[in-house]
Write a protein that holds these residues in place. Structure first.
Motif, PDB file in Angstrom:
ATOM      1  N   THR A 129      10.354 -74.129  30.521  1.00  0.00           N
ATOM      2  CA  THR A 129      10.087 -73.858  30.678  1.00  0.00           C
ATOM      3  C   THR A 129      10.102 -72.257  32.134  1.00  0.00           C
ATOM      4  O   THR A 129      10.709 -71.105  32.027  1.00  0.00           O
ATOM      5  CB  THR A 129       8.548 -73.255  30.805  1.00  0.00           C
ATOM      6  OG1 THR A 129       8.091 -73.752  29.804  1.00  0.00           O
ATOM      7  CG2 THR A 129       7.836 -71.792  30.092  1.00  0.00           C
ATOM      8  N   LEU A 130       9.698 -72.871  33.378  1.00  0.00           N
ATOM      9  CA  LEU A 130      10.713 -72.107  34.608  1.00  0.00           C
ATOM     10  C   LEU A 130      12.134 -72.205  34.311  1.00  0.00           C
ATOM     11  O   LEU A 130      12.854 -70.483  34.896  1.00  0.00           O
ATOM     12  CB  LEU A 130      10.586 -72.658  35.456  1.00  0.00           C
ATOM     13  CG  LEU A 130       8.642 -72.497  35.999  1.00  0.00           C
ATOM     14  CD1 LEU A 130       8.685 -73.052  37.318  1.00  0.00           C
ATOM     15  CD2 LEU A 130       9.288 -71.243  36.499  1.00  0.00           C
ATOM     16  N   ALA A 131      13.475 -72.779  33.719  1.00  0.00           N
ATOM     17  CA  ALA A 131      14.605 -72.151  33.538  1.00  0.00           C
ATOM     18  C   ALA A 131      14.808 -71.678  32.761  1.00  0.00           C
ATOM     19  O   ALA A 131      16.121 -70.270  33.427  1.00  0.00           O
ATOM     20  CB  ALA A 131      15.326 -73.739  33.433  1.00  0.00           C
ATOM     21  N   GLY A 132      14.668 -71.477  30.933  1.00  0.00           N
ATOM     22  CA  GLY A 132      14.277 -70.237  30.750  1.00  0.00           C
ATOM     23  C   GLY A 132      14.324 -69.588  30.828  1.00  0.00           C
ATOM     24  O   GLY A 132      14.686 -68.288  30.669  1.00  0.00           O
ATOM     25  N   ARG A 133      13.270 -69.135  31.542  1.00  0.00           N
ATOM     26  CA  ARG A 133      12.714 -67.907  31.912  1.00  0.00           C
ATOM     27  C   ARG A 133      13.516 -66.708  32.940  1.00  0.00           C
ATOM     28  O   ARG A 133      13.377 -65.817  33.530  1.00  0.00           O
ATOM     29  CB  ARG A 133      11.096 -67.641  32.149  1.00  0.00           C
ATOM     30  CG  ARG A 133      10.594 -67.989  30.838  1.00  0.00           C
ATOM     31  CD  ARG A 133       8.507 -68.184  31.066  1.00  0.00           C
ATOM     32  NE  ARG A 133       8.213 -68.681  29.920  1.00  0.00           N
ATOM     33  CZ  ARG A 133       6.829 -68.161  30.060  1.00  0.00           C
ATOM     34  NH1 ARG A 133       5.951 -68.201  31.392  1.00  0.00           N
ATOM     35  NH2 ARG A 133       6.178 -69.116  29.344  1.00  0.00           N
ATOM     36  N   SER A 134      13.906 -68.239  33.778  1.00  0.00           N
ATOM     37  CA  SER A 134      14.778 -67.195  34.710  1.00  0.00           C
ATOM     38  C   SER A 134      16.105 -67.654  35.029  1.00  0.00           C
ATOM     39  O   SER A 134      17.003 -67.545  36.093  1.00  0.00           O
ATOM     40  CB  SER A 134      14.601 -68.164  35.977  1.00  0.00           C
ATOM     41  OG  SER A 134      13.040 -68.607  36.196  1.00  0.00           O
ATOM     42  N   ASN A 135      16.773 -67.529  33.303  1.00  0.00           N
ATOM     43  CA  ASN A 135      17.790 -67.413  33.592  1.00  0.00           C
ATOM     44  C   ASN A 135      19.123 -66.023  34.066  1.00  0.00           C
ATOM     45  O   ASN A 135      19.724 -65.967  34.182  1.00  0.00           O
ATOM     46  CB  ASN A 135      18.985 -67.019  32.495  1.00  0.00           C
ATOM     47  CG  ASN A 135      18.202 -66.051  31.687  1.00  0.00           C
ATOM     48  OD1 ASN A 135      17.109 -65.323  31.837  1.00  0.00           O
ATOM     49  ND2 ASN A 135      17.909 -66.973  30.457  1.00  0.00           N
ATOM     50  N   LYS A 136      18.168 -65.435  34.537  1.00  0.00           N
ATOM     51  CA  LYS A 136      19.212 -63.682  35.322  1.00  0.00           C
ATOM     52  C   LYS A 136      18.714 -63.677  36.778  1.00  0.00           C
ATOM     53  O   LYS A 136      19.539 -63.854  37.600  1.00  0.00           O
ATOM     54  CB  LYS A 136      18.038 -62.485  34.382  1.00  0.00           C
ATOM     55  CG  LYS A 136      18.871 -62.044  33.498  1.00  0.00           C
ATOM     56  CD  LYS A 136      17.390 -60.529  32.889  1.00  0.00           C
ATOM     57  CE  LYS A 136      17.519 -60.480  31.566  1.00  0.00           C
ATOM     58  NZ  LYS A 136      16.948 -59.220  30.813  1.00  0.00           N
ATOM     59  N   LEU A 137      17.795 -65.116  37.149  1.00  0.00           N
ATOM     60  CA  LEU A 137      17.765 -64.971  38.703  1.00  0.00           C
ATOM     61  C   LEU A 137      19.155 -66.170  39.066  1.00  0.00           C
ATOM     62  O   LEU A 137      19.462 -66.683  38.062  1.00  0.00           O
ATOM     63  CB  LEU A 137      16.845 -65.680  38.909  1.00  0.00           C
ATOM     64  CG  LEU A 137      15.520 -64.442  38.394  1.00  0.00           C
ATOM     65  CD1 LEU A 137      13.971 -65.968  38.964  1.00  0.00           C
ATOM     66  CD2 LEU A 137      15.167 -63.353  38.752  1.00  0.00           C
ATOM     67  N   ALA A 138      19.472 -66.122  40.220  1.00  0.00           N
ATOM     68  CA  ALA A 138      20.138 -66.159  40.964  1.00  0.00           C
ATOM     69  C   ALA A 138      19.687 -68.825  41.243  1.00  0.00           C
ATOM     70  O   ALA A 138      18.486 -68.696  40.872  1.00  0.00           O
ATOM     71  CB  ALA A 138      20.539 -66.541  43.020  1.00  0.00           C
ATOM     72  N   THR A 139      20.308 -69.308  41.021  1.00  0.00           N
ATOM     73  CA  THR A 139      20.635 -70.607  40.764  1.00  0.00           C
ATOM     74  C   THR A 139      19.665 -71.422  42.262  1.00  0.00           C
ATOM     75  O   THR A 139      18.938 -71.900  42.521  1.00  0.00           O
ATOM     76  CB  THR A 139      21.825 -71.521  40.434  1.00  0.00           C
ATOM     77  OG1 THR A 139      22.697 -71.202  39.408  1.00  0.00           O
ATOM     78  CG2 THR A 139      21.372 -73.021  41.145  1.00  0.00           C
ATOM     79  N   SER A 140      20.120 -70.544  43.467  1.00  0.00           N
ATOM     80  CA  SER A 140      19.112 -70.739  44.257  1.00  0.00           C
ATOM     81  C   SER A 140      17.450 -70.037  43.922  1.00  0.00           C
ATOM     82  O   SER A 140      16.983 -71.092  44.548  1.00  0.00           O
ATOM     83  CB  SER A 140      19.153 -69.983  45.562  1.00  0.00           C
ATOM     84  OG  SER A 140      18.681 -70.573  47.393  1.00  0.00           O
ATOM     85  N   VAL A 141      16.971 -69.566  44.195  1.00  0.00           N
ATOM     86  CA  VAL A 141      16.121 -68.936  43.102  1.00  0.00           C
ATOM     87  C   VAL A 141      14.963 -70.127  42.433  1.00  0.00           C
ATOM     88  O   VAL A 141      14.487 -70.739  42.550  1.00  0.00           O
ATOM     89  CB  VAL A 141      15.752 -67.221  43.048  1.00  0.00           C
ATOM     90  CG1 VAL A 141      14.439 -66.969  42.189  1.00  0.00           C
ATOM     91  CG2 VAL A 141      16.611 -67.251  43.748  1.00  0.00           C
ATOM     92  N   VAL A 142      16.340 -70.296  41.415  1.00  0.00           N
ATOM     93  CA  VAL A 142      15.410 -71.294  40.313  1.00  0.00           C
ATOM     94  C   VAL A 142      15.597 -72.856  40.611  1.00  0.00           C
ATOM     95  O   VAL A 142      14.420 -72.915  40.008  1.00  0.00           O
ATOM     96  CB  VAL A 142      17.249 -71.579  38.436  1.00  0.00           C
ATOM     97  CG1 VAL A 142      16.278 -71.632  38.636  1.00  0.00           C
ATOM     98  CG2 VAL A 142      17.153 -69.679  38.543  1.00  0.00           C
ATOM     99  N   ASN A 143      15.673 -72.996  41.460  1.00  0.00           N
ATOM    100  CA  ASN A 143      16.490 -74.302  41.643  1.00  0.00           C
ATOM    101  C   ASN A 143      14.268 -74.141  42.904  1.00  0.00           C
ATOM    102  O   ASN A 143      14.043 -75.386  42.703  1.00  0.00           O
ATOM    103  CB  ASN A 143      16.874 -74.970  42.499  1.00  0.00           C
ATOM    104  CG  ASN A 143      16.850 -76.379  43.236  1.00  0.00           C
ATOM    105  OD1 ASN A 143      16.979 -76.770  42.804  1.00  0.00           O
ATOM    106  ND2 ASN A 143      17.067 -75.905  45.047  1.00  0.00           N
ATOM    107  N   ALA A 144      14.106 -73.275  43.653  1.00  0.00           N
ATOM    108  CA  ALA A 144      12.842 -73.169  44.428  1.00  0.00           C
ATOM    109  C   ALA A 144      11.744 -73.052  43.789  1.00  0.00           C
ATOM    110  O   ALA A 144      10.975 -73.554  44.230  1.00  0.00           O
ATOM    111  CB  ALA A 144      13.668 -72.337  45.279  1.00  0.00           C
ATOM    112  N   ARG A 145      11.841 -72.407  42.886  1.00  0.00           N
ATOM    113  CA  ARG A 145      10.667 -72.358  41.778  1.00  0.00           C
ATOM    114  C   ARG A 145      10.902 -72.891  40.769  1.00  0.00           C
ATOM    115  O   ARG A 145       9.711 -73.382  40.744  1.00  0.00           O
ATOM    116  CB  ARG A 145      11.587 -70.496  40.656  1.00  0.00           C
ATOM    117  CG  ARG A 145      10.962 -69.440  41.248  1.00  0.00           C
ATOM    118  CD  ARG A 145      11.163 -67.974  40.920  1.00  0.00           C
ATOM    119  NE  ARG A 145      11.308 -67.505  41.917  1.00  0.00           N
ATOM    120  CZ  ARG A 145      10.555 -66.024  41.297  1.00  0.00           C
ATOM    121  NH1 ARG A 145      10.611 -65.727  40.178  1.00  0.00           N
ATOM    122  NH2 ARG A 145      10.981 -65.207  42.379  1.00  0.00           N
ATOM    123  N   ILE A 146      11.061 -74.169  40.428  1.00  0.00           N
ATOM    124  CA  ILE A 146      11.101 -74.902  39.668  1.00  0.00           C
ATOM    125  C   ILE A 146      10.381 -76.365  40.669  1.00  0.00           C
ATOM    126  O   ILE A 146       9.404 -77.892  40.202  1.00  0.00           O
ATOM    127  CB  ILE A 146      12.144 -75.833  39.115  1.00  0.00           C
ATOM    128  CG1 ILE A 146      13.169 -74.685  38.159  1.00  0.00           C
ATOM    129  CG2 ILE A 146      12.519 -77.465  38.569  1.00  0.00           C
ATOM    130  CD1 ILE A 146      14.334 -75.716  37.410  1.00  0.00           C
TER     131      ILE A 146
END
Length: 290
Positions: free
Chosen positions: A91-108
């Protein structure tokens, strides 16, 4: 499975309440059985001294049940909370596709901490509460003042921690913000930027640790004062026998051990509060990385 829901501890509980309630129920049952074992040991000793084996068999049965429940709960926990982590990560990955990979990785990674809280900290808190209640009830049977001292100690602990909550929140916010930059920083392959990033993380970790140490020290001082008061009061105002004094100190110390779980859980909740705000916020890549 989490579409349309805010990603919070509460929403995870609502979505997976059936499986989580089973593991928490097993945790409570395990705690109750563990608490009863000393009582059954005493019965078994008295029975064996009189050549009776009924209570000894009961003790073996309780320990066997504790073994089965303890092992079964841990096997079940791994599968339940593993599934929740997968769904939350997707869910986090799907909702964060507009963010940088670094941010998505940290948030997961941060999102997994919500599940860790449900798997570890929440059951520990439940166990602590059971132990606190038992300790207060037993202390009350010796003298109400002993129980009121325990309850007053908990109130002061909660007030003390509330004074530091916002500070913990700010420190965790700064730490999480820096952590979101890690992948992009590493991709630069520039030693000076990587060094600056790691030193910044270290500084924030030290600030968090120093604050936690200060709060822990104040709370532990409070709890030691509580034990000292109960020892003095028991010796001065309770019917003095060696057994009574031992019981008062034993349950006072049991209260201390259980109460120490509270600041750990509260510190974890301060961090989770910041994480839940962060992973549910809608910010663009530039804002996240500036």
């Amino acid at each position: 499975m989490l579409d349309g829901l805010s990603l919070t501890v509460s929403s995870l509980l609502k979505r997976f309440w059936k499986s989580i309630s089973v593991t928490w129920l097993l945790t409570l049952l395990e705690t109750v059985l563990m608490t009863l074992i000393p009582l059954f040991i005493g019965f078994a000793i008295d029975g064996l001294l009189e050549d009776r084996y009924e209570d000894f068999i009961k003790l073996i049965s309780v320990m066997g049940a504790l073994l089965v429940i303890g092992v079964g709960r841990r096997v079940y926990d791994t599968r339940v909370f593993g599934t929740i982590r997968v769904e939350l990560g997707k869910t986090l990955a799907g909702r964060s596709n507009k963010l940088a990979t670094s941010v998505v990785n940290a948030r997961i990674g941060m999102g997994r901490e919500l599940v860790d809280f449900l798997e570890h900290q929440a059951p520990e808190l439940m166990t602590s509460i059971v132990q606190l209640i038992i300790s207060v009830v037993v202390l009350y049977t010796f003298h109400p003042a002993l129980a009121f001292a325990a309850l007053g100690t908990v109130v002061v602990m909660l007030v003390l921690y509330s004074l530091f909550h916002k500070h913990f929140y700010r420190l965790n916010s700064a730490y999480n913000h820096q952590e979101e930059k890690q992948v992009d920083t590493l991709e630069t392959r520039k030693p000076e930027r990587i060094s600056h990033h790691l030193l910044r993380l270290r500084k924030l970790e030290v600030n968090l640790s120093d604050t936690e140490s200060l709060v822990y020290g104040l709370i532990f001082l409070l709890l030691l004062s509580f034990v000292s008061f109960n020892l003095w009061f028991a010796a001065s105002h309770v019917q003095v026998t060696v057994g009574n004094i031992f019981s008062v100190i034993s349950y006072s110390w049991s209260f201390v051990e259980a109460a120490l779980i509270l600041p750990v859980t509260l510190q974890g909740w301060s961090r989770l509060s910041e994480i839940m705000t962060r992973i549910n916020s809608e910010i663009n890549t530039k804002q996240a990385l500036k």
